[in-house]
Design a protein around this motif. Structure first.
Motif, PDB file in Angstrom:
ATOM      1  N   GLU A  40       0.848  -1.200   0.000  1.00  0.00           N
ATOM      2  CA  GLU A  40       0.000   0.000   0.000  1.00  0.00           C
ATOM      3  C   GLU A  40       0.880   1.246   0.000  1.00  0.00           C
ATOM      4  O   GLU A  40       0.723   2.120   0.839  1.00  0.00           O
ATOM      5  CB  GLU A  40      -0.898   0.032   1.235  1.00  0.00           C
ATOM      6  N   ARG A  41       1.771   1.354  -0.943  1.00  0.00           N
ATOM      7  CA  ARG A  41       2.716   2.468  -0.964  1.00  0.00           C
ATOM      8  C   ARG A  41       2.043   3.828  -1.103  1.00  0.00           C
ATOM      9  O   ARG A  41       2.625   4.849  -0.799  1.00  0.00           O
ATOM     10  CB  ARG A  41       3.736   2.275  -2.076  1.00  0.00           C
ATOM     11  N   GLN A  42       0.789   3.858  -1.580  1.00  0.00           N
ATOM     12  CA  GLN A  42       0.118   5.139  -1.731  1.00  0.00           C
ATOM     13  C   GLN A  42      -0.193   5.762  -0.367  1.00  0.00           C
ATOM     14  O   GLN A  42      -0.283   6.970  -0.247  1.00  0.00           O
ATOM     15  CB  GLN A  42      -1.152   5.019  -2.592  1.00  0.00           C
ATOM     16  N   ASN A  43      -0.358   4.929   0.675  1.00  0.00           N
ATOM     17  CA  ASN A  43      -0.641   5.427   2.026  1.00  0.00           C
ATOM     18  C   ASN A  43       0.667   5.490   2.811  1.00  0.00           C
ATOM     19  O   ASN A  43       1.231   4.462   3.141  1.00  0.00           O
ATOM     20  CB  ASN A  43      -1.641   4.507   2.735  1.00  0.00           C
ATOM     21  N   PHE A  44       1.132   6.670   3.096  1.00  0.00           N
ATOM     22  CA  PHE A  44       2.449   6.832   3.707  1.00  0.00           C
ATOM     23  C   PHE A  44       2.371   7.657   4.997  1.00  0.00           C
ATOM     24  O   PHE A  44       1.383   8.321   5.286  1.00  0.00           O
ATOM     25  CB  PHE A  44       3.406   7.529   2.732  1.00  0.00           C
ATOM     26  N   VAL A  45       3.474   7.587   5.732  1.00  0.00           N
ATOM     27  CA  VAL A  45       3.685   8.443   6.896  1.00  0.00           C
ATOM     28  C   VAL A  45       5.051   9.086   6.692  1.00  0.00           C
ATOM     29  O   VAL A  45       6.060   8.391   6.553  1.00  0.00           O
ATOM     30  CB  VAL A  45       3.668   7.647   8.215  1.00  0.00           C
ATOM     31  N   ALA A  46       5.083  10.408   6.644  1.00  0.00           N
ATOM     32  CA  ALA A  46       6.342  11.153   6.512  1.00  0.00           C
ATOM     33  C   ALA A  46       6.624  11.829   7.838  1.00  0.00           C
ATOM     34  O   ALA A  46       5.729  12.443   8.433  1.00  0.00           O
ATOM     35  CB  ALA A  46       6.242  12.185   5.398  1.00  0.00           C
ATOM     36  N   THR A  47       7.853  11.697   8.312  1.00  0.00           N
ATOM     37  CA  THR A  47       8.239  12.319   9.580  1.00  0.00           C
ATOM     38  C   THR A  47       9.517  13.116   9.403  1.00  0.00           C
ATOM     39  O   THR A  47      10.321  12.834   8.513  1.00  0.00           O
ATOM     40  CB  THR A  47       8.470  11.262  10.682  1.00  0.00           C
ATOM     41  N   ALA A  48       9.686  14.107  10.263  1.00  0.00           N
ATOM     42  CA  ALA A  48      10.920  14.901  10.252  1.00  0.00           C
ATOM     43  C   ALA A  48      11.111  15.543  11.622  1.00  0.00           C
ATOM     44  O   ALA A  48      10.156  15.916  12.293  1.00  0.00           O
ATOM     45  CB  ALA A  48      10.871  15.970   9.173  1.00  0.00           C
ATOM     46  N   GLY A  49      12.355  15.686  11.982  1.00  0.00           N
ATOM     47  CA  GLY A  49      12.665  16.329  13.256  1.00  0.00           C
ATOM     48  C   GLY A  49      14.157  16.440  13.427  1.00  0.00           C
ATOM     49  O   GLY A  49      14.924  16.043  12.543  1.00  0.00           O
ATOM     50  N   PRO A  50      14.584  17.014  14.486  1.00  0.00           N
ATOM     51  CA  PRO A  50      13.797  17.431  15.631  1.00  0.00           C
ATOM     52  C   PRO A  50      13.143  18.805  15.429  1.00  0.00           C
ATOM     53  O   PRO A  50      13.744  19.702  14.850  1.00  0.00           O
ATOM     54  CB  PRO A  50      14.795  17.473  16.767  1.00  0.00           C
ATOM     55  N   ILE A  51      11.926  18.914  15.937  1.00  0.00           N
ATOM     56  CA  ILE A  51      11.199  20.177  15.878  1.00  0.00           C
ATOM     57  C   ILE A  51      11.960  21.256  16.640  1.00  0.00           C
ATOM     58  O   ILE A  51      11.888  22.430  16.296  1.00  0.00           O
ATOM     59  CB  ILE A  51       9.772  20.011  16.453  1.00  0.00           C
ATOM     60  N   SER A  52      12.710  20.848  17.640  1.00  0.00           N
ATOM     61  CA  SER A  52      13.437  21.821  18.459  1.00  0.00           C
ATOM     62  C   SER A  52      14.445  22.643  17.646  1.00  0.00           C
ATOM     63  O   SER A  52      14.842  23.724  18.063  1.00  0.00           O
ATOM     64  CB  SER A  52      14.155  21.109  19.615  1.00  0.00           C
ATOM     65  N   ARG A  53      14.827  22.177  16.460  1.00  0.00           N
ATOM     66  CA  ARG A  53      15.703  22.959  15.582  1.00  0.00           C
ATOM     67  C   ARG A  53      14.934  24.011  14.799  1.00  0.00           C
ATOM     68  O   ARG A  53      15.524  24.896  14.203  1.00  0.00           O
ATOM     69  CB  ARG A  53      16.417  22.055  14.583  1.00  0.00           C
ATOM     70  N   GLY A  54      13.614  23.866  14.756  1.00  0.00           N
ATOM     71  CA  GLY A  54      12.769  24.812  14.030  1.00  0.00           C
ATOM     72  C   GLY A  54      11.588  24.083  13.426  1.00  0.00           C
ATOM     73  O   GLY A  54      11.771  23.162  12.629  1.00  0.00           O
ATOM     74  N   ILE A  55      10.401  24.480  13.814  1.00  0.00           N
ATOM     75  CA  ILE A  55       9.206  23.775  13.355  1.00  0.00           C
ATOM     76  C   ILE A  55       8.961  23.980  11.862  1.00  0.00           C
ATOM     77  O   ILE A  55       8.531  23.069  11.173  1.00  0.00           O
ATOM     78  CB  ILE A  55       7.976  24.154  14.196  1.00  0.00           C
ATOM     79  N   GLU A  56       9.262  25.180  11.339  1.00  0.00           N
ATOM     80  CA  GLU A  56       9.054  25.421   9.910  1.00  0.00           C
ATOM     81  C   GLU A  56       9.953  24.530   9.073  1.00  0.00           C
ATOM     82  O   GLU A  56       9.531  23.965   8.066  1.00  0.00           O
ATOM     83  CB  GLU A  56       9.280  26.893   9.553  1.00  0.00           C
ATOM     84  N   GLY A  57      11.211  24.400   9.479  1.00  0.00           N
ATOM     85  CA  GLY A  57      12.143  23.552   8.758  1.00  0.00           C
ATOM     86  C   GLY A  57      11.759  22.084   8.834  1.00  0.00           C
ATOM     87  O   GLY A  57      11.833  21.355   7.844  1.00  0.00           O
ATOM     88  N   ALA A  58      11.324  21.631  10.015  1.00  0.00           N
ATOM     89  CA  ALA A  58      10.902  20.240  10.175  1.00  0.00           C
ATOM     90  C   ALA A  58       9.687  19.948   9.309  1.00  0.00           C
ATOM     91  O   ALA A  58       9.610  18.909   8.649  1.00  0.00           O
ATOM     92  CB  ALA A  58      10.602  19.941  11.645  1.00  0.00           C
ATOM     93  N   ALA A  59       8.729  20.874   9.283  1.00  0.00           N
ATOM     94  CA  ALA A  59       7.540  20.688   8.450  1.00  0.00           C
ATOM     95  C   ALA A  59       7.920  20.646   6.968  1.00  0.00           C
ATOM     96  O   ALA A  59       7.435  19.800   6.217  1.00  0.00           O
ATOM     97  CB  ALA A  59       6.533  21.805   8.703  1.00  0.00           C
ATOM     98  N   ALA A  60       8.807  21.540   6.546  1.00  0.00           N
ATOM     99  CA  ALA A  60       9.240  21.557   5.145  1.00  0.00           C
ATOM    100  C   ALA A  60       9.935  20.247   4.789  1.00  0.00           C
ATOM    101  O   ALA A  60       9.723  19.700   3.699  1.00  0.00           O
ATOM    102  CB  ALA A  60      10.159  22.750   4.890  1.00  0.00           C
ATOM    103  N   ALA A  61      10.751  19.723   5.697  1.00  0.00           N
ATOM    104  CA  ALA A  61      11.444  18.454   5.445  1.00  0.00           C
ATOM    105  C   ALA A  61      10.453  17.303   5.325  1.00  0.00           C
ATOM    106  O   ALA A  61      10.604  16.441   4.453  1.00  0.00           O
ATOM    107  CB  ALA A  61      12.450  18.184   6.554  1.00  0.00           C
ATOM    108  N   ALA A  62       9.426  17.280   6.163  1.00  0.00           N
ATOM    109  CA  ALA A  62       8.415  16.218   6.092  1.00  0.00           C
ATOM    110  C   ALA A  62       7.613  16.316   4.791  1.00  0.00           C
ATOM    111  O   ALA A  62       7.377  15.298   4.132  1.00  0.00           O
ATOM    112  CB  ALA A  62       7.490  16.291   7.303  1.00  0.00           C
ATOM    113  N   PHE A  63       7.212  17.524   4.406  1.00  0.00           N
ATOM    114  CA  PHE A  63       6.490  17.701   3.136  1.00  0.00           C
ATOM    115  C   PHE A  63       7.375  17.289   1.955  1.00  0.00           C
ATOM    116  O   PHE A  63       6.905  16.676   0.993  1.00  0.00           O
ATOM    117  CB  PHE A  63       6.036  19.150   2.954  1.00  0.00           C
ATOM    118  N   TYR A  64       8.644  17.616   2.030  1.00  0.00           N
ATOM    119  CA  TYR A  64       9.596  17.256   0.978  1.00  0.00           C
ATOM    120  C   TYR A  64       9.686  15.738   0.830  1.00  0.00           C
ATOM    121  O   TYR A  64       9.634  15.198  -0.283  1.00  0.00           O
ATOM    122  CB  TYR A  64      10.960  17.866   1.305  1.00  0.00           C
ATOM    123  N   GLU A  65       9.806  15.029   1.972  1.00  0.00           N
ATOM    124  CA  GLU A  65       9.881  13.569   1.926  1.00  0.00           C
ATOM    125  C   GLU A  65       8.590  12.960   1.385  1.00  0.00           C
ATOM    126  O   GLU A  65       8.622  11.994   0.617  1.00  0.00           O
ATOM    127  CB  GLU A  65      10.197  12.996   3.310  1.00  0.00           C
TER     128      GLU A  65
END
Length: 107
Positions: A40-65
């Motif tokens: 079921e590759r269409q259903n994914f979970v993307a994660t990124a962190g640590p948020i403590s380095r910056g939430i905007e950057g972590a969110a951008a990294a997760a969206f990128y992945e």
């Protein structure tokens, strides 16, 4: 939809700032990945962190992945996320010090 397009454009610009295979977001490097069951590759979970380095950057990294995952397996960057795409970055789903994005690649 407009916000999603802007995010993807920003991700493309940020991707050009990386060194080698690592990509920098908001001046930091984040541990990020996108995973899905083999059948079921269409259903994914993307994660990124640590948020403590910056939430905007972590969110951008997760969206990128997430975007890389869908392009790799489905040839498209069309994604239906399990949350409202208009959600402010600081309210995105988390697991400890990581952003967690669940979504489905659209064929």
């Amino acid at each position: 939809m407009g916000k999603t397009v802007l995010i993807l454009a920003a991700l493309a610009m940020l991707a050009s700032c990386g060194k080698g295979s690592r990509t920098q977001f908001e001046g930091e490097y984040y541990r990020a990945s996108a995973k899905a069951p083999r059948k079921e590759r269409q259903n994914f979970v993307a994660t990124a962190g640590p948020i403590s380095r910056g939430i905007e950057g972590a969110a951008a990294a997760a969206f990128y992945e997430a975007t890389k995952h869908c392009i790799k397996y489905y040839g498209t960057s069309d994604i239906e996320f399990a949350f409202d795409p208009e959600t402010p970055v600081d309210q995105l789903p988390r697991d400890g010090d990581r952003i967690v994005l669940r979504g489905t690649c659209q064929e």
